[in-house]
Design a protein around this motif. Structure first.
Motif, short mmCIF file in Angstrom:
data_model
loop_
_atom_site.label_atom_id
_atom_site.label_comp_id
_atom_site.label_asym_id
_atom_site.label_seq_id
_atom_site.Cartn_x
_atom_site.Cartn_y
_atom_site.Cartn_z
N PRO A 131 0.80 -1.23 0.00
CA PRO A 131 0.00 0.00 0.00
C PRO A 131 0.82 1.27 0.00
O PRO A 131 0.42 2.28 -0.60
CB PRO A 131 -0.83 -0.13 1.28
CG PRO A 131 -0.94 -1.59 1.52
CD PRO A 131 0.37 -2.16 1.07
N ARG A 132 1.99 1.27 0.66
CA ARG A 132 2.79 2.50 0.71
C ARG A 132 3.25 2.92 -0.69
O ARG A 132 3.29 4.11 -1.01
CB ARG A 132 3.97 2.37 1.67
CG ARG A 132 4.98 1.33 1.33
CD ARG A 132 6.09 1.26 2.39
NE ARG A 132 7.11 2.30 2.20
CZ ARG A 132 7.25 3.36 2.97
NH1 ARG A 132 6.43 3.57 3.98
NH2 ARG A 132 8.20 4.24 2.74
N PHE A 133 3.59 1.95 -1.53
CA PHE A 133 4.03 2.30 -2.87
C PHE A 133 2.86 2.51 -3.83
O PHE A 133 2.98 3.24 -4.81
CB PHE A 133 5.01 1.24 -3.38
CG PHE A 133 6.25 1.16 -2.54
CD1 PHE A 133 7.09 2.26 -2.42
CD2 PHE A 133 6.57 0.02 -1.82
CE1 PHE A 133 8.23 2.22 -1.63
CE2 PHE A 133 7.70 -0.04 -1.03
CZ PHE A 133 8.54 1.07 -0.92
N LEU A 192 10.46 -1.49 -8.94
CA LEU A 192 9.42 -0.58 -8.45
C LEU A 192 9.32 0.66 -9.32
O LEU A 192 8.21 1.15 -9.60
CB LEU A 192 9.71 -0.19 -7.00
CG LEU A 192 8.72 0.78 -6.37
CD1 LEU A 192 7.34 0.16 -6.24
CD2 LEU A 192 9.23 1.25 -5.01
N PHE A 193 10.45 1.19 -9.77
CA PHE A 193 10.42 2.40 -10.59
C PHE A 193 9.69 2.16 -11.91
O PHE A 193 9.00 3.05 -12.42
CB PHE A 193 11.84 2.91 -10.85
CG PHE A 193 12.61 3.26 -9.60
CD1 PHE A 193 11.95 3.54 -8.41
CD2 PHE A 193 13.99 3.30 -9.61
CE1 PHE A 193 12.65 3.85 -7.24
CE2 PHE A 193 14.70 3.62 -8.45
CZ PHE A 193 14.03 3.89 -7.27
N PHE A 258 10.73 9.18 -0.59
CA PHE A 258 10.44 7.97 0.17
C PHE A 258 11.66 7.07 0.20
O PHE A 258 12.68 7.37 -0.43
CB PHE A 258 9.24 7.22 -0.43
CG PHE A 258 9.39 6.83 -1.88
CD1 PHE A 258 9.87 5.58 -2.24
CD2 PHE A 258 9.05 7.73 -2.89
CE1 PHE A 258 10.02 5.22 -3.56
CE2 PHE A 258 9.19 7.38 -4.22
CZ PHE A 258 9.67 6.13 -4.57
N SER A 259 11.56 5.99 0.93
CA SER A 259 12.62 5.00 1.05
C SER A 259 12.14 3.68 0.47
O SER A 259 10.95 3.35 0.56
CB SER A 259 13.00 4.84 2.52
OG SER A 259 13.83 3.71 2.70
N ILE A 260 13.05 2.92 -0.10
CA ILE A 260 12.70 1.60 -0.62
C ILE A 260 12.62 0.57 0.50
O ILE A 260 11.69 -0.23 0.57
CB ILE A 260 13.73 1.14 -1.67
CG1 ILE A 260 13.78 2.10 -2.86
CG2 ILE A 260 13.41 -0.29 -2.15
CD1 ILE A 260 12.51 2.15 -3.68
N PHE A 261 13.59 0.58 1.42
CA PHE A 261 13.71 -0.49 2.40
C PHE A 261 13.30 -0.09 3.81
O PHE A 261 13.05 -0.97 4.64
CB PHE A 261 15.13 -1.05 2.41
CG PHE A 261 15.53 -1.66 1.10
CD1 PHE A 261 15.01 -2.89 0.71
CD2 PHE A 261 16.38 -1.00 0.23
CE1 PHE A 261 15.35 -3.46 -0.51
CE2 PHE A 261 16.73 -1.55 -0.99
CZ PHE A 261 16.21 -2.78 -1.37
#
Length: 324
Positions: A131-133, A192-193, A258-261
């Motif tokens: 959900p965050r992404f 993700l990108f 944002f951060s990935i990890f």
């Protein structure tokens, strides 16, 4: 007749203990019925702790088990190609841990084997299901920062204790992961990108081993161009003085950070105001990824991470590493 799709796992290492394995028992319509590890006593231990009825020390036995209808390959990436082709030959649904395989060539062979047989193939790029992404994607899709101009990612960290020791680590063995932690970590972000900004048509990079602590690469820079005209760049360095994981997507009217990890809040910044979004991850973290496989298999919705998207990510990575 049992309506559940019965899964088996090849390779029950750390990632399956908490991140992924439990999801195959928690999702309605799925059931984990068999596991495999090279050492039978470890397979038995895993099976008993996770309430799985069958365990093996032979992958072929699990793949050909008549009660196993789908296989999750969670071994180190150098064996993904070998096992995936066996699963495809057996005609069974498959999910492969990321990266899909160490090279684009092997990934293409895997993809082709499943596509020819029209068998569902998924890759565990589970961030596409978080959900965050999805929130980041929604902000971009609704023009919260205007027209997107560029994306930049900086992923750096200090050497880990195992890097400084003589202990073996497959993640930094060039025979298994040629680009080391890049293979393991950068794959998540690059995939993700593509999910957020669309396909990539050009990519290049520079890679080297600065520390000489292990055989794999430890310092990589990359740049790429999305089909939409968005420019991308990144630095991945695994010998820096501190940890950093920061992504900026900059547009004509603002930016999203944002951060990935890490689970740091998502930040939306414009000339007019700034907003912060705190969105928790599911437990286990691959829960929604596995739920989306169930929906895909049952024709409810398209899974965001398939063999096709995983193949594209492999192409991007190999272009950055100069392998293509």
């Amino acid at each position: 007749m049992d309506p559940n799709l019965k899964w088996g796992i090849i390779g029950c290492g750390d990632v399956t203990e908490v991140k992924s394995g439990p999801a195959y028992s928690l999702v309605d319509g799925f059931e984990l019925v068999a596991v495999m590890r090279r050492r039978l006593e470890l397979a038995k231990d895993y099976a008993q702790r996770h309430h799985v009825k069958t365990y093996y020390d032979d992958a072929d036995a699990l793949i050909n088990d008549k009660d196993v209808e789908a296989v999750y390959i969670a071994t180190p990436p150098d064996s993904h190609h070998y096992y995936a082709l066996k699963v495809a030959k057996a005609g069974k649904i498959c999910c492969i841990e990321k990266p899909m395989a160490p090279s684009y060539t092997e990934c293409k062979a895997i993809y082709t084997a499943f596509a020819k047989r029209d068998i569902p193939l998924f890759v565990a790029y589970y961030r596409r299901s978080l959900p965050r992404f999805d929130k980041v994607k929604s902000l971009l899709d609704h023009n919260a920062i205007g027209a997107v101009r560029y994306i930049n990612w900086n992923l750096s960290r200090t050497p880990s204790p195992i890097d400084l020791s003589d202990d073996y680590n497959w993640r930094t063995d060039a025979k298994i992961a040629p680009a080391g932690y890049f293979d393991d970590l950068a794959s998540h972000g690059l995939d993700l990108f593509v999910y957020l900004l669309g396909g990539i048509k050009e990519a290049s990079g520079v890679c080297l081993n600065q520390q000489e602590l292990y055989t794999a690469k430890d310092a990589i820079s990359g740049s790429w161009l999305h089909d939409s005209g968005v420019i991308g760049s990144a630095i991945w360095n695994f010998g820096a003085y501190k940890r950093e994981d920061s992504v900026r997507i900059v547009g004509s009217e603002g930016e999203v950070c944002f951060s990935i990890f890490s689970d740091h809040p998502i930040q939306l910044i414009t000339d007019k105001n700034s907003e912060t979004f705190i969105i928790d991850n599911p437990n286990p973290i691959q829960l929604y990824h596995v739920e989306n496989m169930q929906k895909h298999i049952n024709g409810i919705s398209q899974h965001p991470s398939t063999g096709k998207s995983g193949l594209h990510t492999a192409w991007v990575m190999d272009k950055i590493l100069g392998k293509l």
